[in-house]
Design an enzyme around this catalytic site. Structure first.
Site, PDB file in Angstrom:
ATOM      1  CE  LYS A  69      -4.038   9.143  -9.432  1.00  0.00           C
ATOM      2  NZ  LYS A  69      -3.566   8.589 -10.661  1.00  0.00           N
TER       3      LYS A  69
ATOM      4  CE  LYS B  73       1.713   3.344   0.615  1.00  0.00           C
ATOM      5  NZ  LYS B  73       0.484   2.672   1.049  1.00  0.00           N
TER       6      LYS B  73
ATOM      7  CE  LYS C 186      -6.545   4.561   3.924  1.00  0.00           C
ATOM      8  NZ  LYS C 186      -7.416   3.564   3.308  1.00  0.00           N
TER       9      LYS C 186
HETATM   10  P1  TYM Z   1      -4.546  -0.395  -1.955  1.00  0.00           P
HETATM   11  O1  TYM Z   1      -5.691  -0.108  -2.867  1.00  0.00           O
HETATM   12  O2  TYM Z   1      -4.048   0.694  -1.081  1.00  0.00           O
HETATM   13  O3  TYM Z   1      -3.311  -0.934  -2.771  1.00  0.00           O
HETATM   14  C1  TYM Z   1      -3.440  -1.992  -3.705  1.00  0.00           C
HETATM   15  C2  TYM Z   1      -2.202  -2.873  -3.693  1.00  0.00           C
HETATM   16  O4  TYM Z   1      -1.049  -2.125  -4.119  1.00  0.00           O
HETATM   17  C3  TYM Z   1      -0.013  -2.243  -3.136  1.00  0.00           C
HETATM   18  N1  TYM Z   1       0.722  -0.962  -3.089  1.00  0.00           N
HETATM   19  C4  TYM Z   1       2.048  -0.869  -3.113  1.00  0.00           C
HETATM   20  N2  TYM Z   1       3.017  -1.786  -3.198  1.00  0.00           N
HETATM   21  C5  TYM Z   1       4.298  -1.357  -3.219  1.00  0.00           C
HETATM   22  N3  TYM Z   1       4.653  -0.046  -3.171  1.00  0.00           N
HETATM   23  C6  TYM Z   1       3.712   0.923  -3.096  1.00  0.00           C
HETATM   24  N4  TYM Z   1       4.061   2.193  -3.068  1.00  0.00           N
HETATM   25  C7  TYM Z   1       2.337   0.524  -3.056  1.00  0.00           C
HETATM   26  N5  TYM Z   1       1.173   1.202  -2.985  1.00  0.00           N
HETATM   27  C8  TYM Z   1       0.188   0.273  -3.004  1.00  0.00           C
HETATM   28  C9  TYM Z   1      -0.751  -2.513  -1.830  1.00  0.00           C
HETATM   29  O5  TYM Z   1       0.082  -3.128  -0.875  1.00  0.00           O
HETATM   30  C10 TYM Z   1      -1.876  -3.422  -2.293  1.00  0.00           C
HETATM   31  O6  TYM Z   1      -1.440  -4.745  -2.414  1.00  0.00           O
HETATM   32  N6  TYM Z   1      -6.600  -2.798   1.883  1.00  0.00           N
HETATM   33  C11 TYM Z   1      -6.165  -2.990   0.511  1.00  0.00           C
HETATM   34  C12 TYM Z   1      -7.271  -3.451  -0.414  1.00  0.00           C
HETATM   35  C13 TYM Z   1      -7.966  -4.715  -0.006  1.00  0.00           C
HETATM   36  C14 TYM Z   1      -7.411  -6.029  -0.063  1.00  0.00           C
HETATM   37  C15 TYM Z   1      -8.444  -6.900   0.374  1.00  0.00           C
HETATM   38  C16 TYM Z   1      -6.156  -6.524  -0.414  1.00  0.00           C
HETATM   39  C17 TYM Z   1      -9.246  -4.841   0.427  1.00  0.00           C
HETATM   40  N7  TYM Z   1      -9.532  -6.148   0.673  1.00  0.00           N
HETATM   41  C18 TYM Z   1      -8.228  -8.268   0.480  1.00  0.00           C
HETATM   42  C19 TYM Z   1      -5.955  -7.903  -0.317  1.00  0.00           C
HETATM   43  C20 TYM Z   1      -6.979  -8.749   0.123  1.00  0.00           C
HETATM   44  C21 TYM Z   1      -5.655  -1.648   0.010  1.00  0.00           C
HETATM   45  O7  TYM Z   1      -5.991  -0.622   0.527  1.00  0.00           O
HETATM   46  O8  TYM Z   1      -4.895  -1.693  -1.078  1.00  0.00           O
END
Ligand code: TYM
Length: 332
Positions: free
Chosen positions: A197, A194, A114
């Site tokens: 968006k 991966k 990031k």
């Molecule tokens: P975020 O918002 O980037 O993604 C949400 C969830 O979707 C999964 N994901 C994917 N899985 C497989 N293939 C992909 N291409 C893909 N893109 C996204 C992510 O692994 C995630 O599970 N930091 C976290 C949000 C968060 C969180 C938490 C998660 C904040 N606090 C506490 C668990 C527990 C995040 O940025 O997810």
């Protein structure tokens, strides 16, 4: 009374959800509801670590909440809420930040990525992001966290920080384990990175059947299949991986055999994939539209979730303050 083990997970409201979010996390969130006490959160404070437009944050939060519900998260069984509605998350994050070596944060892959993507805005929130994530999980003493592969390092960090807290101040928090789905890393339509968006290689859950087809039709397959008559290797085809997530065993065999023998063309295979995707995505899309037409319903669900969770978070913070030697100061 034996309580069911607790699961926590969340997604950032950075835009609509895509099939990577769905296959990587959301689908397993829904399944876990049978055996766990599940808490699912829209993590809005995390989303402000990159520049955002305050005018549409609320709309994006509600869009993500609709995605959870449309996918099958059941508010009768699971708590659904917005992170900022329970301020104890950020309070616990401050406590955890005092247990975290700065060097560890700088080594996080997501921080490094990031920082590169947002060179002009490498802020402290971006660095301390995993601390707030650890607090999200620990404030409810959660035992398991269903996420995609990209979050594994953050969960390793969360285990680390609660272990440190427990060692220094006495055991209070379980070390949360990671639950990976059967598709923990869904690649984007480019077949290289991966699905995300921000990379524009995604298929959004709210996209119509036509929009999905317009993206699938030109998507990369096995590069060996230049002409319709060239045989290919399904294992080298990104869309075959999508088939694995959406299609029946029978279709998988049809696609693999037809690809190897050049009995079918990539377009035939994509049409079949599209059909199977629609079987899962069309009802979900319909539910999204229905929820969009009833915004109050979604807001009520989020409010009820926060009301149920806040006392749990307050109780944990009271225990944390006791451990730290911080008394309950009178406020009047
Ligand atoms: P975020 O918002 O980037 O993604 C949400 C969830 O979707 C999964 N994901 C994917 N899985 C497989 N293939 C992909 N291409 C893909 N893109 C996204 C992510 O692994 C995630 O599970 N930091 C976290 C949000 C968060 C969180 C938490 C998660 C904040 N606090 C506490 C668990 C527990 C995040 O940025 O997810």
């Amino acid at each position: 009374m034996n309580r069911r083990p607790r699961v926590f997970s969340g997604m950032q409201p950075t835009g609509g959800l895509h099939i990577g979010n769905y296959l990587g996390a959301l689908k397993s969130w829904v399944e876990l509801q049978d055996d766990y006490d599940c808490i699912y959160c829209v993590v809005d404070y995390h989303a402000i670590t990159i520049e955002h437009d305050p005018r549409d944050l609320q709309a994006r939060i509600e869009l993500v909440a609709r995605g959870y519900l449309a996918a099958g998260v059941d508010p009768e069984r699971s708590a659904l809420f917005v992170q900022s509605a329970v301020p104890e998350h950020t309070e616990l994050a401050w406590v955890f930040s005092s247990l975290t070596p700065i060097g560890l944060l700088g080594r996080m892959t997501q921080f490094k990525d990031k920082s590169k993507d947002h060179e002009d805005n490498v802020n402290a929130g971006l660095l301390t992001y995993p601390i707030l994530q650890a607090a999200d999980i620990a404030i409810y003493k959660s035992e398991a966290v269903p996420v995609g592969e990209d979050q594994q390092q953050h969960l390793e960090f969360a285990r680390d920080v609660v272990r440190k807290f427990n060692l220094r101040y006495g055991g209070l928090f379980p070390e949360p384990r990671t639950i990976l789905s059967s598709a923990p890393k869904v690649l984007g339509l480019d077949g290289e990175r991966k699905m995300s968006k921000s990379l524009g290689n995604d298929i959004g859950l709210e996209e119509s059947a036509d929009e999905v087809w317009r993206k699938l039709a030109p998507a990369k397959t096995d590069p060996a299949r230049v002409r319709r008559t060239d045989p290919g290797d399904p294992e080298k085809c990104n869309l075959y991986r999508y088939h694995r997530c959406f299609s029946s065993e029978q279709t998988l065999q049809w696609a693999a055999a037809g690809c190897r023998s050049a009995g079918i063309g990539c377009l035939d295979c994509k049409r079949k994939l599209h059909q199977h995707m629609e079987e899962q995505l069309a009802p979900l899309r319909e539910r999204l539209l229905d929820l969009q037409a009833h915004p109050d319903r979604v807001r009520e669900i989020l409010a009820a979730g926060a009301a149920r969770l806040r006392p749990i978070a307050q109780q944990t913070m009271a225990e944390v303050r006791d451990r730290l030697g911080i008394p309950r100061w009178p406020t009047t």
